[in-house]
Design an enzyme around this catalytic site. Structure first.
Site, PDB file in Angstrom:
ATOM      1  N   HIS A 168     102.774 -61.296  54.608  1.00 24.14           N
ATOM      2  CA  HIS A 168     102.138 -62.478  55.208  1.00 24.14           C
ATOM      3  C   HIS A 168     101.585 -63.452  54.171  1.00 24.14           C
ATOM      4  O   HIS A 168     101.016 -64.468  54.541  1.00 24.14           O
ATOM      5  CB  HIS A 168     101.021 -62.098  56.194  1.00 24.14           C
ATOM      6  CG  HIS A 168     101.459 -61.208  57.299  1.00 24.14           C
ATOM      7  ND1 HIS A 168     100.616 -60.810  58.316  1.00 24.14           N
ATOM      8  CD2 HIS A 168     102.650 -60.613  57.563  1.00 24.14           C
ATOM      9  CE1 HIS A 168     101.259 -60.020  59.153  1.00 24.14           C
ATOM     10  NE2 HIS A 168     102.506 -59.880  58.706  1.00 24.14           N
ATOM     11  N   GLU A 192     107.156 -58.512  66.896  1.00 23.91           N
ATOM     12  CA  GLU A 192     106.189 -57.531  66.388  1.00 23.91           C
ATOM     13  C   GLU A 192     104.941 -58.201  65.848  1.00 23.91           C
ATOM     14  O   GLU A 192     103.855 -57.615  65.869  1.00 23.91           O
ATOM     15  CB  GLU A 192     106.851 -56.684  65.294  1.00 23.91           C
ATOM     16  CG  GLU A 192     106.047 -55.454  64.876  1.00 23.91           C
ATOM     17  CD  GLU A 192     105.057 -55.719  63.744  1.00 23.91           C
ATOM     18  OE1 GLU A 192     104.214 -54.851  63.466  1.00 23.91           O
ATOM     19  OE2 GLU A 192     105.120 -56.810  63.132  1.00 23.91           O
ATOM     20  N   HIS A 237     111.353 -54.405  62.688  1.00 30.72           N
ATOM     21  CA  HIS A 237     111.274 -55.663  63.442  1.00 30.72           C
ATOM     22  C   HIS A 237     111.941 -56.776  62.655  1.00 30.72           C
ATOM     23  O   HIS A 237     111.915 -56.799  61.415  1.00 30.72           O
ATOM     24  CB  HIS A 237     109.815 -56.013  63.775  1.00 30.72           C
ATOM     25  CG  HIS A 237     108.930 -56.280  62.604  1.00 30.72           C
ATOM     26  ND1 HIS A 237     108.844 -57.519  61.992  1.00 30.72           N
ATOM     27  CD2 HIS A 237     108.076 -55.481  61.917  1.00 30.72           C
ATOM     28  CE1 HIS A 237     107.974 -57.465  61.006  1.00 30.72           C
ATOM     29  NE2 HIS A 237     107.490 -56.239  60.919  1.00 30.72           N
ATOM     30  N   ASP A 261     107.912 -58.105  54.537  1.00 31.74           N
ATOM     31  CA  ASP A 261     107.630 -57.686  55.919  1.00 31.74           C
ATOM     32  C   ASP A 261     108.550 -58.409  56.894  1.00 31.74           C
ATOM     33  O   ASP A 261     108.192 -59.418  57.468  1.00 31.74           O
ATOM     34  CB  ASP A 261     106.159 -58.015  56.221  1.00 31.74           C
ATOM     35  CG  ASP A 261     105.668 -57.441  57.532  1.00 31.74           C
ATOM     36  OD1 ASP A 261     106.346 -56.563  58.089  1.00 31.74           O
ATOM     37  OD2 ASP A 261     104.615 -57.879  57.992  1.00 31.74           O
ATOM     38  N   ASP A 290     111.350 -60.176  63.263  1.00 28.24           N
ATOM     39  CA  ASP A 290     110.586 -61.422  63.244  1.00 28.24           C
ATOM     40  C   ASP A 290     109.648 -61.467  62.038  1.00 28.24           C
ATOM     41  O   ASP A 290     109.375 -60.455  61.396  1.00 28.24           O
ATOM     42  CB  ASP A 290     109.789 -61.596  64.533  1.00 28.24           C
ATOM     43  CG  ASP A 290     108.764 -60.488  64.762  1.00 28.24           C
ATOM     44  OD1 ASP A 290     109.072 -59.320  64.453  1.00 28.24           O
ATOM     45  OD2 ASP A 290     107.663 -60.789  65.243  1.00 28.24           O
ATOM     46  N   GLU A 321     108.757 -50.259  57.503  1.00 31.86           N
ATOM     47  CA  GLU A 321     107.719 -51.174  57.042  1.00 31.86           C
ATOM     48  C   GLU A 321     107.527 -50.975  55.533  1.00 31.86           C
ATOM     49  O   GLU A 321     107.814 -49.904  54.987  1.00 31.86           O
ATOM     50  CB  GLU A 321     106.400 -50.888  57.770  1.00 31.86           C
ATOM     51  CG  GLU A 321     106.389 -51.298  59.235  1.00 31.86           C
ATOM     52  CD  GLU A 321     106.031 -52.767  59.424  1.00 31.86           C
ATOM     53  OE1 GLU A 321     105.923 -53.501  58.419  1.00 31.86           O
ATOM     54  OE2 GLU A 321     105.869 -53.187  60.585  1.00 31.86           O
TER      55      GLU A 321
END
Length: 400
Positions: A376, A173, A87, A123, A89, A202
């Site tokens: 994150h 995502e 992904h 990520d 985003d 990932e």
């Protein structure tokens, strides 16, 4: 970028205003270039434009775009098709003063060889950079180059890919599943996601992680009777009535379930509680939000049945959920890939989009650069050599 930074520009501008990505540069520098194009969920268009433009320069790839998702496929008639997915985003940028895991990126140490900081470094811009580098090296106009752009004639890199590859880059995502770009591709272009084996890039610290846990979210609600708190005996306190729910969850002992040789740790926790209307009113309603992370030996319905049995006597409503995915390591392609990586596979405890591929009948594993524990976080970062090592493993396998 400071005037003394020796990096090439992250993304120059084409006449139409879209940034250009150099897919032949060192893959760690390419990671920085991707980070420097902000792509918080819902704002992926600029990065999707850059990726699409770069992929359309690769001479033997068929490129399809759906919204801000891009699929690029080779079609050389190979006996096996591999899917490499990631992904584009990220979660929102850090708000803490002085946070380094933001946009634009920055380096500790030499660019390319040091540690790269920035939103998405872990990520999963590192994994996306590996995808793009592989697209150029395997199917570009001049594939016999290393990640820094220097010739590799006569090396293993001059060996063509022995498998057809589908590269999938998708949006949304990091938000609710209904917006997933991969889900949209599955609905609109299921033929483009057909394959024998898939790898989701990932972050896994360069170790193959098989399958993933499923996730279930429910709300357990208690109902009381409102009254003035000075005359509490005239009502029934819904928050107090929720105490047995919390007691059962606190006493619950989560299982570790072995699936195809991997030990998946489960968890069942209250993740939110809401009730009450004012400081002088006995609450007449209380809702406890509960998240169950369950092993891929069971489906979503079985997981819900398990939670309902634990909370028997309470009003329980499922609000979200997704089944997990079995490890898929018994597939011959997976076994060959694990052998190239050379590390003992691990389970994936969180939910990832390998579950979507599993639902499509495509065995899938997680494998990518970076530490998932940094995802994150405001100090999100990845080491340049780790991105390079991930690229080397995948390229060696695809050319074997």
């Amino acid at each position: 970028m400071t005037p003394t930074d020796p990096r090439p520009p992250a993304a120059s501008s084409a006449p139409h205003g879209r940034p250009l990505l150099d897919l032949t540069q060192d893959v760690a520098l390419l990671t920085a270039a991707l980070i420097d194009v902000e792509s918080v969920s819902g704002g992926e268009a600029a990065l999707a434009d850059a990726i699409e433009g770069a992929l359309r320069t690769q001479t033997s790839l068929e490129v399809t775009r759906d919204g801000d998702a891009i699929v690029a496929r080779s079609s050389h008639g190979c006996a096996e098709r591999i899917i490499l997915a990631g992904h584009i985003d990220t979660v929102p940028l850090p708000t803490a003063d002085g946070a380094r895991g933001t946009v634009p990126s920055s380096w500790d140490g030499d660019p390319g060889d040091g540690v790269l900081w920035g939103r998405g470094a872990t990520d999963m811009k590192g994994g996306v950079a590996v995808q793009l580098a592989l697209a150029a090296r395997l199917f570009g106009a001049d594939p016999a180059h290393d990640g820094g752009g220097s010739p590799a004639a006569g090396s293993a890199q001059s060996v063509p890919a022995t498998r057809d590859v589908t590269f999938v880059f998708y949006d949304h995502e990091e938000v609710e599943a209904s917006k997933s770009g991969l889900g949209r591709l599955a609905r609109n272009h299921p033929d483009l996601l057909a394959g024998d084996f898939a790898i989701l890039l990932e972050p896994t610290n360069g170790t193959v992680e098989g399958g993933c846990n499923g996730t279930l979210r429910v709300e357990a609600t208690t109902v009381g009777e409102a009254a003035h708190s000075a005359r509490a005996w005239m009502g029934r306190n819904a928050i107090h009535a929720a105490a047995p729910i919390l007691e059962r969850l606190a006493a619950y002992e989560p299982a570790t379930v072995t699936v195809e040789g991997l030990d998946f740790r489960e968890s069942l926790n209250a993740v939110g509680i809401a009730g009450g209307t004012a400081g002088n009113v006995i609450p007449d309603r209380c809702t406890v939000t509960i998240n169950y992370r369950f092993a891929p030996d069971k489906n979503l319905e079985q997981a819900e049945e398990h939670v309902r049995a634990l909370l028997e006597g309470f009003d329980v409503v499922r609000t979200d959920g997704a089944s997990g995915a079995r490890p898929g390591l018994t597939h011959p392609a997976a076994a060959a890939f694990v052998a190239v990586v050379g590390r003992e596979p691990l389970p994936k405890y969180g939910w990832t989009d390998v579950a979507r591929f599993s639902d499509l009948g495509v065995p899938a594993v997680n494998f990518g650069p970076g530490d998932a524990l940094l995802a994150h976080k405001d100090d999100e970062r990845v080491a340049g050599p780790d991105v390079r090592a991930c690229l080397a493993s995948l390229e060696a396998w695809l050319r074997s």
